[in-house]
Design an enzyme around this catalytic site. Structure first.
Site, PDB file in Angstrom:
ATOM      1  N   VAL A   1      -4.084  -1.342   3.258  1.00 43.00           N
ATOM      2  CA  VAL A   1      -3.052  -0.786   2.370  1.00 43.00           C
ATOM      3  C   VAL A   1      -1.799  -0.714   3.243  1.00 43.00           C
ATOM      4  CG1 VAL A   1      -2.323   1.187   0.986  1.00 43.00           C
ATOM      5  CG2 VAL A   1      -4.732   0.485   0.988  1.00 43.00           C
ATOM      6  N   PRO A   2      -0.858  -1.654   3.053  1.00 47.08           N
ATOM      7  CA  PRO A   2       0.117  -2.017   4.095  1.00 47.08           C
ATOM      8  C   PRO A   2       1.320  -1.090   4.231  1.00 47.08           C
ATOM      9  CG  PRO A   2       0.457  -3.372   2.161  1.00 47.08           C
ATOM     10  CD  PRO A   2      -0.748  -2.517   1.874  1.00 47.08           C
ATOM     11  N   CYS A   3       1.091   0.116   4.759  1.00 49.23           N
ATOM     12  CA  CYS A   3       2.219   1.031   4.954  1.00 49.23           C
ATOM     13  C   CYS A   3       3.215   0.507   5.982  1.00 49.23           C
ATOM     14  CB  CYS A   3       1.720   2.423   5.327  1.00 49.23           C
ATOM     15  SG  CYS A   3       0.548   2.484   6.684  1.00 49.23           S
ATOM     16  N   HIS A   4       2.820  -0.490   6.785  1.00 51.66           N
ATOM     17  CA  HIS A   4       3.774  -1.095   7.725  1.00 51.66           C
ATOM     18  C   HIS A   4       4.886  -1.844   7.002  1.00 51.66           C
ATOM     19  CE1 HIS A   4       0.656  -4.175   7.023  1.00 51.66           C
ATOM     20  NE2 HIS A   4       1.621  -5.067   7.207  1.00 51.66           N
TER      21      HIS A   4
END
Length: 201
Positions: free
Chosen positions: A164-167
């Site tokens: 889950v790409p919080c970056h």
């Protein structure tokens, strides 16, 4: 700017089994944990006290938490923790090899809930590989335009980073913003996806 109300995380039913493994990656060791529902936790820098603390949290949350040694047997049911760990392991290998494809491993959202879960689901579903979104934009997408700061808190509490790409969430000014795995890790992931240029040296 207002914060969205804090809501409790989902309650996990008793007697839920959780399997875990530590996988070496270009950004360091990742703890991967899964239930029968799907991947439930990813933890950066999974060694020493960081690993010990992460495992203690999982043990406090799930009835049975055990390490997965080696690959899952061929007859492993597809909805088992071992199968989900095998699946995310293959997908992470492809990701770090530069495959611009979405993660398809099922996700168990039981370590988050409320506003945080809404934001993280929106992020997972609508911000693909190689793209970014601002905290404010993400707040608008979930119908809480005054909650940009709360979106930042949700990113910091993400139990499933990388997958889950919080970056991919940046400051509205274009700044890189914060990151639970450290700014160098965030830069590495954004460079891998082509958002940031490769360093000259």
């Amino acid at each position: 700017m207002t914060d969205a109300p804090v809501e409790p995380v989902n309650e996990t039913p008793g007697a839920v089994s959780c399997a875990w493994t530590v996988r070496d990656t270009p950004i360091g060791p990742l703890l991967l944990a899964a239930t029968g529902e799907g991947l439930v936790n990813v933890v950066f820098h999974a060694r020493g006290h960081v690993l010990d603390q992460a495992l203690a949290r999982l043990s406090g949350r799930f009835e049975d938490t055990s390490p997965l040694d080696g690959a899952a047997p061929a007859e492993t049911p597809p909805s088992s923790p071992a199968a989900h760990l095998d699946s995310v392991g293959r997908e992470l290998t492809g990701y770090f090899d530069g495959a611009a494809v979405p993660f398809t491993v099922p996700l168990d959202w039981s370590l988050t809930g409320g506003f945080h879960e809404r934001v993280l689901r929106e992020l997972a579903e609508s911000v693909p590989y190689g793209t970014t979104v601002g905290y404010q934009d993400l707040a608008v997408r979930v119908g809480e335009p005054g909650a940009a700061r709360a979106v930042g808190v949700a990113m910091g509490a993400n139990p499933l980073p990388v997958v889950v790409p919080c970056h991919r969430v940046l400051e509205s000014s274009g700044g890189i913003g914060g990151f639970g795995g450290g700014l160098e890790t965030k830069r590495t992931l954004l460079t891998l996806e082509g958002v940031l240029p490769e360093p000259l040296f």
